[in-house]
Design an enzyme around this catalytic site. Structure first.
Site, PDB file in Angstrom:
ATOM      1  N   MET A   1     -37.702  14.029  18.218  1.00 32.36           N
ATOM      2  CA  MET A   1     -39.064  14.558  18.132  1.00 32.36           C
ATOM      3  C   MET A   1     -38.932  16.078  18.253  1.00 32.36           C
ATOM      4  SD  MET A   1     -40.761  11.626  20.482  1.00 32.36           S
ATOM      5  CE  MET A   1     -39.154  11.267  21.216  1.00 32.36           C
TER       6      MET A   1
ATOM      7  N   MET B   1     -36.783  15.640  22.777  1.00 28.37           N
ATOM      8  CA  MET B   1     -38.016  16.416  22.575  1.00 28.37           C
ATOM      9  C   MET B   1     -37.721  17.905  22.808  1.00 28.37           C
ATOM     10  SD  MET B   1     -40.662  13.980  24.636  1.00 28.37           S
ATOM     11  CE  MET B   1     -40.631  12.185  24.409  1.00 28.37           C
TER      12      MET B   1
ATOM     13  N   HIS C   1     -33.913   9.462  18.865  1.00 26.89           N
ATOM     14  CA  HIS C   1     -35.249   9.636  18.274  1.00 26.89           C
ATOM     15  C   HIS C   1     -35.594  11.110  18.391  1.00 26.89           C
ATOM     16  CE1 HIS C   1     -39.863   8.726  18.635  1.00 26.89           C
ATOM     17  NE2 HIS C   1     -39.552   9.365  17.521  1.00 26.89           N
TER      18      HIS C   1
ATOM     19  N   ASP D   1     -42.890   1.944  18.532  1.00 27.75           N
ATOM     20  CA  ASP D   1     -42.502   2.769  19.682  1.00 27.75           C
ATOM     21  C   ASP D   1     -43.743   3.368  20.325  1.00 27.75           C
ATOM     22  OD1 ASP D   1     -40.383   5.760  20.005  1.00 27.75           O
ATOM     23  OD2 ASP D   1     -41.158   4.323  21.477  1.00 27.75           O
TER      24      ASP D   1
ATOM     25  N   SER E   1     -36.274   2.474  26.127  1.00 29.22           N
ATOM     26  CA  SER E   1     -36.330   3.930  26.003  1.00 29.22           C
ATOM     27  C   SER E   1     -35.888   4.553  27.332  1.00 29.22           C
ATOM     28  CB  SER E   1     -37.758   4.384  25.677  1.00 29.22           C
ATOM     29  OG  SER E   1     -37.893   5.753  26.007  1.00 29.22           O
TER      30      SER E   1
ATOM     31  N   ASP F   1     -34.919   9.528  23.676  1.00 25.70           N
ATOM     32  CA  ASP F   1     -35.997  10.391  23.174  1.00 25.70           C
ATOM     33  C   ASP F   1     -35.642  11.857  23.335  1.00 25.70           C
ATOM     34  OD1 ASP F   1     -38.090   7.870  24.360  1.00 25.70           O
ATOM     35  OD2 ASP F   1     -38.023   8.537  22.274  1.00 25.70           O
TER      36      ASP F   1
ATOM     37  N   HIS G   1     -32.514   3.636  23.281  1.00 27.67           N
ATOM     38  CA  HIS G   1     -33.398   4.557  22.557  1.00 27.67           C
ATOM     39  C   HIS G   1     -33.467   5.842  23.377  1.00 27.67           C
ATOM     40  CE1 HIS G   1     -36.839   5.443  19.867  1.00 27.67           C
ATOM     41  NE2 HIS G   1     -37.337   6.059  20.911  1.00 27.67           N
TER      42      HIS G   1
ATOM     43  N   MET H   1     -44.945   4.960  15.255  1.00 32.92           N
ATOM     44  CA  MET H   1     -45.368   5.389  16.590  1.00 32.92           C
ATOM     45  C   MET H   1     -46.736   4.799  16.894  1.00 32.92           C
ATOM     46  SD  MET H   1     -42.842   7.105  17.674  1.00 32.92           S
ATOM     47  CE  MET H   1     -43.554   7.678  19.213  1.00 32.92           C
TER      48      MET H   1
HETATM   49  C1  DX5 Z   1     -42.694   8.709  23.140  1.00 34.82           C
HETATM   50  C2  DX5 Z   1     -41.314   8.119  22.922  1.00 34.82           C
HETATM   51  C3  DX5 Z   1     -41.265   6.660  23.280  1.00 34.82           C
HETATM   52  C4  DX5 Z   1     -41.624   6.392  24.743  1.00 34.82           C
HETATM   53  C5  DX5 Z   1     -41.763   4.917  24.974  1.00 34.82           C
HETATM   54  O1  DX5 Z   1     -42.768   9.956  22.514  1.00 34.82           O
HETATM   55  O2  DX5 Z   1     -40.902   8.246  21.591  1.00 34.82           O
HETATM   56  O3  DX5 Z   1     -39.958   6.146  22.999  1.00 34.82           O
HETATM   57  O4  DX5 Z   1     -40.617   6.910  25.576  1.00 34.82           O
HETATM   58  O5  DX5 Z   1     -42.116   4.761  26.322  1.00 34.82           O
HETATM   59  P1  DX5 Z   1     -43.270   3.716  26.718  1.00 34.82           P
HETATM   60  O6  DX5 Z   1     -42.729   2.361  26.335  1.00 34.82           O
HETATM   61  O7  DX5 Z   1     -43.442   3.890  28.199  1.00 34.82           O
HETATM   62  O8  DX5 Z   1     -44.480   4.092  25.908  1.00 34.82           O
HETATM   63 ZN    ZN Z   2     -39.073   7.174  21.095  1.00 38.87          ZN
END
Ligand code: DX5
Ligand code: ZN
Length: 214
Positions: free
Chosen positions: A71, A40, A69, A173, A11, A38, A36, A140
């Site tokens: 979110m 947000m 991903h 994840d 990630s 993220d 990956h 998750m």
């Molecule tokens: C959290 C993300 C994850 C996160 C994983 O909302 O979707 O992908 O970045 O990071 P670690 O492995 O540090 O939990």
């Molecule tokens: Zn993620």
């Protein structure tokens, strides 16, 4: 059921963004299967990260597939931009959309792979009807929004429930390290997203190799 190939997706949320291209190269040299990313929006989760503009830059630096991903609220408004920016797979949250099937078809029409993600408290029943349509289910094991959180064991026990009806990729994840990845493999998961564990590793290549040999 045949044993699915284990895939590792660092990630980038845990990467050093001052040297993003270098960090991407580092994950590729270490044997990562995909990146990956993220996304947000500060609405669906209490954090804001990045948009299609950064995915476009990542695309230029990366040679492995990019998984976005999302979110975000209203993912249906943004999938085209993330597809055009170079995402190979788009994962949306079931909690963020009223008509998931429509969105799945739209992402497929963009010739991208599609995944659906469920937050820790969301039941498997909420995505059961989508299983025949998606390329990945992302479970998750933290409340989405931040890297570096502690792995939640409870949500991992959704994996066998998913596996009863689904033979595609099941990803996990949140808070992943070697120990809890082993638990998740035994429950039926085969895709592991890790930020802190991999970017904090003294030897990312060794950590990825160990995860792949589980
Ligand atoms: C959290 C993300 C994850 C996160 C994983 O909302 O979707 O992908 O970045 O990071 P670690 O492995 O540090 O939990
Ligand atoms: Zn993620």
């Amino acid at each position: 059921m045949k044993k699915l190939k284990i895939k590792i997706a660092p990630s980038l949320l845990s990467a050093d963004f001052r040297y993003l291209a270098h960090e991407i190269k580092r994950t590729e040299a270490a044997g990562a299967d995909m990146l990956h990313v993220d996304v947000m929006d500060g609405n669906f989760v209490n954090n804001i990260t990045l948009g299609p503009f950064i995915v476009r830059a990542i695309r230029k630096a990366a040679t492995i597939p990019i998984v976005a991903h999302l979110m975000i609220k209203n993912p249906e408004k943004h999938v085209e931009e993330f597809a055009k920016a170079g995402s190979d797979m788009i994962i949306f949250h079931i909690e963020a959309i009223k008509n998931p099937k429509n969105l799945i078809y739209r992402i497929k029409r963009l010739n991208k792979k599609v995944g659906v993600s469920i937050k820790p408290k969301t039941k498997v029943s909420s995505i059961k009807s989508l299983l025949p349509l998606v390329d990945e289910v992302l479970v998750m094991t933290v409340e989405p929004g931040f890297g570096g959180q502690k792995f939640m064991r409870g949500p991992a026990f959704k994996i066998p429930k998913i596996r009863k009806h689904y033979s595609g990729d099941v990803g996990v994840d949140g808070g992943i390290n070697y120990e809890n990845a082993r638990l998740c493999v035994s429950l039926g998961a085969n895709v592991f997203i890790a930020g802190t564990y991999l970017f904090g590793s003294a030897d990312m290549k060794k950590s990825i190799r160990e995860l792949k040999s589980m």
